[in-house]
Design a protein around this motif. Structure first.
Motif, PDB file in Angstrom:
ATOM      1  N   ASN A  66       0.816  -1.195   0.000  1.00  9.83           N
ATOM      2  CA  ASN A  66       0.000   0.000   0.000  1.00  9.83           C
ATOM      3  C   ASN A  66       0.860   1.259   0.000  1.00  9.83           C
ATOM      4  O   ASN A  66       0.507   2.249  -0.619  1.00  9.83           O
ATOM      5  CB  ASN A  66      -0.933  -0.020   1.214  1.00  9.83           C
ATOM      6  CG  ASN A  66      -2.083   0.939   1.042  1.00  9.83           C
ATOM      7  OD1 ASN A  66      -2.299   1.455  -0.039  1.00  9.83           O
ATOM      8  ND2 ASN A  66      -2.805   1.174   2.123  1.00  9.83           N
ATOM      9  N   ILE A  67       1.996   1.209   0.690  1.00 15.53           N
ATOM     10  CA  ILE A  67       2.882   2.369   0.740  1.00 15.53           C
ATOM     11  C   ILE A  67       3.512   2.641  -0.630  1.00 15.53           C
ATOM     12  O   ILE A  67       3.795   3.786  -0.978  1.00 15.53           O
ATOM     13  CB  ILE A  67       3.954   2.203   1.828  1.00 15.53           C
ATOM     14  CG1 ILE A  67       4.567   3.545   2.158  1.00 15.53           C
ATOM     15  CG2 ILE A  67       5.030   1.249   1.418  1.00 15.53           C
ATOM     16  CD1 ILE A  67       5.268   3.552   3.487  1.00 15.53           C
ATOM     17  N   LEU A  68       3.710   1.605  -1.418  1.00 11.45           N
ATOM     18  CA  LEU A  68       4.253   1.772  -2.761  1.00 11.45           C
ATOM     19  C   LEU A  68       3.313   2.607  -3.625  1.00 11.45           C
ATOM     20  O   LEU A  68       3.760   3.490  -4.358  1.00 11.45           O
ATOM     21  CB  LEU A  68       4.515   0.420  -3.417  1.00 11.45           C
ATOM     22  CG  LEU A  68       5.055   0.456  -4.842  1.00 11.45           C
ATOM     23  CD1 LEU A  68       6.451   1.075  -4.850  1.00 11.45           C
ATOM     24  CD2 LEU A  68       5.076  -0.919  -5.433  1.00 11.45           C
ATOM     25  N   PHE A  69       2.039   2.342  -3.520  1.00  5.96           N
ATOM     26  CA  PHE A  69       1.072   3.108  -4.302  1.00  5.96           C
ATOM     27  C   PHE A  69       0.972   4.557  -3.824  1.00  5.96           C
ATOM     28  O   PHE A  69       0.619   5.443  -4.594  1.00  5.96           O
ATOM     29  CB  PHE A  69      -0.303   2.435  -4.252  1.00  5.96           C
ATOM     30  CG  PHE A  69      -0.355   1.154  -5.037  1.00  5.96           C
ATOM     31  CD1 PHE A  69      -0.114   1.146  -6.400  1.00  5.96           C
ATOM     32  CD2 PHE A  69      -0.627  -0.045  -4.404  1.00  5.96           C
ATOM     33  CE1 PHE A  69      -0.148  -0.025  -7.122  1.00  5.96           C
ATOM     34  CE2 PHE A  69      -0.671  -1.233  -5.122  1.00  5.96           C
ATOM     35  CZ  PHE A  69      -0.424  -1.218  -6.481  1.00  5.96           C
ATOM     36  N   GLU A  70       1.307   4.793  -2.568  1.00 12.13           N
ATOM     37  CA  GLU A  70       1.283   6.157  -2.058  1.00 12.13           C
ATOM     38  C   GLU A  70       2.450   6.986  -2.568  1.00 12.13           C
ATOM     39  O   GLU A  70       2.300   8.175  -2.835  1.00 12.13           O
ATOM     40  CB  GLU A  70       1.289   6.140  -0.527  1.00 12.13           C
ATOM     41  CG  GLU A  70       0.013   5.623   0.075  1.00 12.13           C
ATOM     42  CD  GLU A  70       0.087   5.549   1.587  1.00 12.13           C
ATOM     43  OE1 GLU A  70       1.031   6.123   2.172  1.00 12.13           O
ATOM     44  OE2 GLU A  70      -0.800   4.920   2.179  1.00 12.13           O
ATOM     45  N   ILE A  71       3.630   6.374  -2.704  1.00 11.39           N
ATOM     46  CA  ILE A  71       4.808   7.126  -3.148  1.00 11.39           C
ATOM     47  C   ILE A  71       5.038   7.048  -4.653  1.00 11.39           C
ATOM     48  O   ILE A  71       5.898   7.742  -5.183  1.00 11.39           O
ATOM     49  CB  ILE A  71       6.081   6.666  -2.406  1.00 11.39           C
ATOM     50  CG1 ILE A  71       6.413   5.217  -2.728  1.00 11.39           C
ATOM     51  CG2 ILE A  71       5.965   6.918  -0.937  1.00 11.39           C
ATOM     52  CD1 ILE A  71       7.775   4.791  -2.241  1.00 11.39           C
ATOM     53  N   LEU A  72       4.279   6.245  -5.346  1.00 13.55           N
ATOM     54  CA  LEU A  72       4.448   6.076  -6.789  1.00 13.55           C
ATOM     55  C   LEU A  72       4.335   7.385  -7.583  1.00 13.55           C
ATOM     56  O   LEU A  72       5.156   7.616  -8.471  1.00 13.55           O
ATOM     57  CB  LEU A  72       3.457   5.039  -7.318  1.00 13.55           C
ATOM     58  CG  LEU A  72       3.732   4.492  -8.704  1.00 13.55           C
ATOM     59  CD1 LEU A  72       5.082   3.793  -8.748  1.00 13.55           C
ATOM     60  CD2 LEU A  72       2.639   3.537  -9.118  1.00 13.55           C
TER      61      LEU A  72
END
Length: 67
Positions: free
Chosen positions: A2-8
């Motif tokens: 989920n954090i990956l989609f936030e910083i993408l």
């Protein structure tokens, strides 16, 4: 995950700029025969292996002054 989609949204522009710098550095290395330090092979390895900082290192320290 989920954090990956936030910083993408922040990561994609940084990666695009990094790839553009790497391509510019490799093109410059292949076209110019003289460097302040080192040789062509050394700079190609630095730019390709240290992808994030390699192009910046090349443009600051490796690029010849009279080009």
């Amino acid at each position: 995950m989920n954090i990956l989609f936030e910083i993408l949204p922040f990561l994609v522009p940084v990666l695009l700029v990094d790839i553009a710098l790497a391509v510019a550095a490799v093109r410059h290395i292949l076209r110019h025969p003289r460097y302040r330090f080192g040789n062509r092979t050394m700079w190609l390895v630095i730019v390709v292996v240290i992808l994030l900082f390699g192009p910046i290192i090349y443009f600051v320290f490796g690029k010849g002054e009279n080009e």
